[in-house]
Scaffold this active site. Structure first.
Site, PDB file in Angstrom:
ATOM      1  N   ASP A   1      -9.017   3.467  -2.673  1.00 31.61           N
ATOM      2  CA  ASP A   1      -8.343   4.031  -1.501  1.00 31.61           C
ATOM      3  C   ASP A   1      -8.218   5.548  -1.507  1.00 31.61           C
ATOM      4  O   ASP A   1      -7.906   6.160  -2.521  1.00 31.61           O
ATOM      5  CB  ASP A   1      -6.935   3.458  -1.340  1.00 31.61           C
TER       6      ASP A   1
ATOM      7  N   HIS B   1       3.600  14.357   0.111  1.00 39.54           N
ATOM      8  CA  HIS B   1       2.962  15.626  -0.254  1.00 39.54           C
ATOM      9  C   HIS B   1       4.026  16.680  -0.469  1.00 39.54           C
ATOM     10  O   HIS B   1       5.116  16.603   0.107  1.00 39.54           O
ATOM     11  CB  HIS B   1       2.002  16.085   0.846  1.00 39.54           C
TER      12      HIS B   1
ATOM     13  N   HIS C   1       0.835  -1.202   0.000  1.00 36.51           N
ATOM     14  CA  HIS C   1       0.000   0.000   0.000  1.00 36.51           C
ATOM     15  C   HIS C   1       0.867   1.248   0.000  1.00 36.51           C
ATOM     16  O   HIS C   1       1.368   1.664   1.037  1.00 36.51           O
ATOM     17  CB  HIS C   1      -0.908  -0.020   1.256  1.00 36.51           C
TER      18      HIS C   1
ATOM     19  N   ASP D   1       1.427   2.691   3.527  1.00 33.95           N
ATOM     20  CA  ASP D   1       0.534   3.795   3.145  1.00 33.95           C
ATOM     21  C   ASP D   1       1.342   5.078   2.924  1.00 33.95           C
ATOM     22  O   ASP D   1       0.941   6.178   3.322  1.00 33.95           O
ATOM     23  CB  ASP D   1      -0.568   4.037   4.186  1.00 33.95           C
TER      24      ASP D   1
END
Lengths: 438, 316
Positions: free
Chosen positions: A153, A319, A61, A315
């Site tokens: 997701d 950013h 993920h 995960d």
């Protein structure tokens, strides 16, 4: 014929119950032999004395952001980050722009990854068209193009009737549905866990029930349809209890947990007290699902140790700086985690709360089994003879300081900045080639 | 006058009791200045203070402006909706611009909890929090405490009830910190849906929250209170199911004469303003002898003068 031997390290391969000191010999990109002196005659030698030698880590993920969000990450920078973190296989999520809901885009991602040449990328495609939660995407065609699982997701499949159909359809294809379990009506506008820290900071909270109620619903549907449901990023004690209950009833359910949900609590948002006013409002600790209470962290760790949760997945959510350097409500959710995952989880081993073999299992064969990835890549997550020549070499005692500005990932957003960790990847080998070395 | 060592005033949670008492003493001196024929003292002459308000305000903004001017400072008011914020300028860029213009003091009100903390990390100006989201309103709490102190003296052991929409109230939070620091007994009262989650800490959270009592029954909470502070109820709370109706709120939580009779005789009635007429406080109570609501406003200027004076370390 090219051969590389990783010699004299502690070989940990939980898939074979292996924990021995010896060599791993890789010939022409595949594991050729494992054992004492197996690498004696190799063309190239890597001395791993005092180090751990693991199957290349597998992250089921992560977010590579390409296409469309290249200011946050690209497949190239993301796979470089994976390599530095010891991951030789990553499954990337489809919440890109445009989202991965067409076969052409799935193929494009695979080609980009092959171009970058760094690690293996197995795409996860959208469950619904456009990730809009209204119609199923062309799941069979997406599978044909190389998708290994389906997920919307970032968003749940909010309509339970549609989730049910998705589970049925995907089950016929033999592929898992990875569900981001969140009831948006309960989590609406929340920015961190709903608890005493949110009250203290005056921030709107996301209650644990937002996850628990969605997990309960998804599990019930999975049990009824006999589809394969994989619960993404578990964060609450309640979800762990539900997983235990449904697994005991024989449901085809798997689940993952992130390193940050095993090690950090909502107190991370407050910071360490050194910033002006003593409260950091640390947007780097803003993540969905949010960091929760100590009891939730304990439950997740217990769940991982006992098997209610199968594996660890990062995960990884990079950013750009401006997406995080702003008011807390406006900041994007996500932690850039590929490069700190192993070291952060090793802290649990150092504290005696998780065994080395269970940790390695949770990062190698367990994620492979959870998403049935060995159908696509036989031998993945193992050091069995014939398996891909993917090896991660770790110095479990090396101390280092987390310096996000030195990450390969474009995402410097981690709540661990400045933290001292013990355990470092010193070499990552993919297909017999060193893709990262200190 | 002794100077403070603080560079910013973001909330009262970091203040030691002595620091709060210093503000009260300084405010008393400033009150004297305000009572003069020319209510001015040039302690802050040459200094520029900017009021950066992202939310509307009558009292707080005017109060800060008057306080700064009474001390001889130059004041610039920036209302976000009339500024380049409308063109999408970020908070940090706005703060940096203000600093580049030469201001030394930034008085900030923002709808987002934590915004002044973010600003304080990126500027050398003194940041004064004039209210951030639900989180803190330190100068309001200081003027509330000053008002209580003028009437009651030593606040140790005094019972103060704060009633209303506590969950969304920065006034309640800052007052809880400040009053408990001075040894007062604080009771937070309101409907269960308007009380903060996790307010009563578990064992490992003891240090992180002020030790307050929580009560949903106002009749019980107000028994023997020395003061009751009513919080403004936002009408939007009826949406999203936080409250069934205004009528029910008034019936259960309005500070009226009957309830007030259960408090200590002469108990003070307070409100940070603006008041919703007929909602939080019964009209006759709002204007009664026990109400110190207007005095709170007057005290606000003196308290803010004290804060500006102490933060900038000015010498009189």
């Amino acid at each position: 014929m090219s051969s590389l031997a990783v010699r004299g390290g502690r070989i940990l391969d939980p898939s074979q119950g292996l924990d021995v000191v010896g060599d791993v010999l890789i010939v022409d990109g595949r594991v050729a032999a494992v054992g004492r002196d197996a690498g004696r005659d190799a063309g190239e030698v890597l001395d791993a004395a005092g180090l751990w030698v693991l199957p290349g880590l597998v992250d089921v993920h992560c977010h590579l952001r390409e296409p469309g969000l290249e200011h946050k990450e690209t497949i190239e920078t993301g796979t470089m980050a994976a390599a530095r973190g010891g991951f030789t296989t990553v499954c990337c999520m489809p919440n890109t722009e445009p989202p991965l809901d067409t076969p052409a885009l799935v193929r494009w991602v695979r080609e980009r990854a092959a171009q970058a040449g760094l690690v293996r990328v197995l795409p996860i495609a959208c469950t619904t068209r456009g990730r809009e939660g209204r119609e199923l995407a062309d799941l069979a065609e997406l599978a044909e193009a190389g998708a290994v699982a389906f997920s919307d997701d970032g968003e749940p499949v909010a309509d339970p009737a549609l989730l049910r159909r998705a589970l049925e359809y995907a089950s016929a294809l033999g592929l898992p549905l990875v569900e981001h379990c969140e009831d948006k009506a309960l989590s609406r506008e929340g920015v961190m866990h709903e608890g005493w820290v949110a009250s203290r900071l005056g921030l709107r909270g996301i209650p644990a029930a937002a996850e628990e109620s969605a997990v309960a619903r998804a599990l019930a549907l999975a049990a009824e349809t006999r589809g394969h449901l994989h619960v993404a990023h578990v964060s609450t004690a309640g979800a762990v209890a539900l997983l235990q209950a449904y697994r005991a009833r024989g449901a085809r359910v798997t689940a993952e947990v992130t390193p940050h949900h095993l090690c950090l609590t909502h107190e991370a948002v407050m910071g360490t007290g050194e910033s002006p006013g003593g409260l950091a409002y640390d947007t780097n600790a803003k993540v969905n699902p949010p960091l929760r209470t100590r009891a939730d962290v304990e439950a997740c760790l217990e769940g991982l140790a006992q098997g209610a949760i199968d594996c660890i997945a990062t995960d990884h959510a990079p950013h750009a700086l401006e997406d995080k350097l702003c008011e807390f409500d406006l900041a994007a959710f996500g932690i850039s985690g590929l490069e700190t995952a192993l070291a952060l989880c090793l802290s649990l081993v150092h504290e005696g709360r998780l065994s080395p073999s269970r940790l390695v299992e949770a990062l190698t064969i367990a994620p492979v089994r959870a998403l049935a990835l060995d159908r696509h890549v036989p031998g993945l997550g193992t050091l069995a003879v014939g398996a891909p020549g993917d090896v991660t070499v770790v110095d479990p005692q090396r101390e280092w300081t987390v310096e996000p500005e030195r990450f390969a990932s474009k995402g410097k957003n981690t709540p661990l900045a400045g933290r001292r960790l013990r355990g470092k990847v010193v070499c990552t080998i993919y297909g017999g080639r060193k893709v990262w070395q200190e | 006058m002794p100077a403070w060592k603080r560079h910013h005033l973001l909330d009262l949670d970091e203040l030691a009791p002595e620091e709060i008492l210093l503000v009260l003493d300084t405010a008393e001196a400033m009150r004297e200045v305000l009572s003069r024929e020319v209510p001015r003292v040039p302690a802050l002459r040459g200094l520029t203070a900017v009021n950066l308000f992202y939310e509307p305000s009558t009292r707080t903004r005017a109060s800060f402006e008057l306080a700064a001017k009474a001390l001889g400072a130059d004041v610039v008011n920036i209302a976000a909706e009339q500024s380049s914020v409308r063109k999408g300028e970020s908070l940090l860029d706005t703060v940096r611009t203000i600093e580049a213009l030469g201001a030394q003091v930034l008085v900030m009100r923002h709808w987002q909890s934590g915004a002044p903390y973010l600003a304080a990390r990126h500027t050398r100006m003194h940041v004064v929090n004039a209210g951030d989201g639900w989180h803190a309103h330190p100068t309001q709490a200081l003027l509330d405490i000053y008002t209580l102190h003028r009437h009651l003296g030593d606040l140790r052991g005094r019972k103060v009830v704060i009633v209303g929409d506590v969950a969304h109230s920065r006034v309640a939070r800052s007052n809880a910190w400040g009053l408990t620091a001075l040894g007062a007994q604080v009771v937070l009262c309101g409907p269960p849906t308007l009380l903060p989650v996790g307010l009563r800490p578990g064992e490992d959270e003891a240090a992180a929250m002020p030790s307050v009592q929580v009560e949903v029954d106002l009749d019980r909470a107000i028994e023997g209170a020395d003061a009751v502070m009513a919080l403004r109820l936002q009408r939007e709370r009826m949406e999203g199911g936080l409250l069934p109706s205004l009528r029910e709120y008034v019936r259960l939580y309005q500070v009226n004469a009957e309830r007030l009779a259960r408090a200590r005789p002469g108990a003070l009635v307070m409100h940070p303003g603006p008041i919703n007429e007929g909602v939080e406080i019964a009209p006759e109570v709002a204007v009664s002898a026990q109400s110190v609501i207007q005095e709170q406003v007057t005290n606000g200027v003196a308290v803010r003068m004290a804060v500006l004076y102490l933060l900038t370390g000015a010498k009189a």
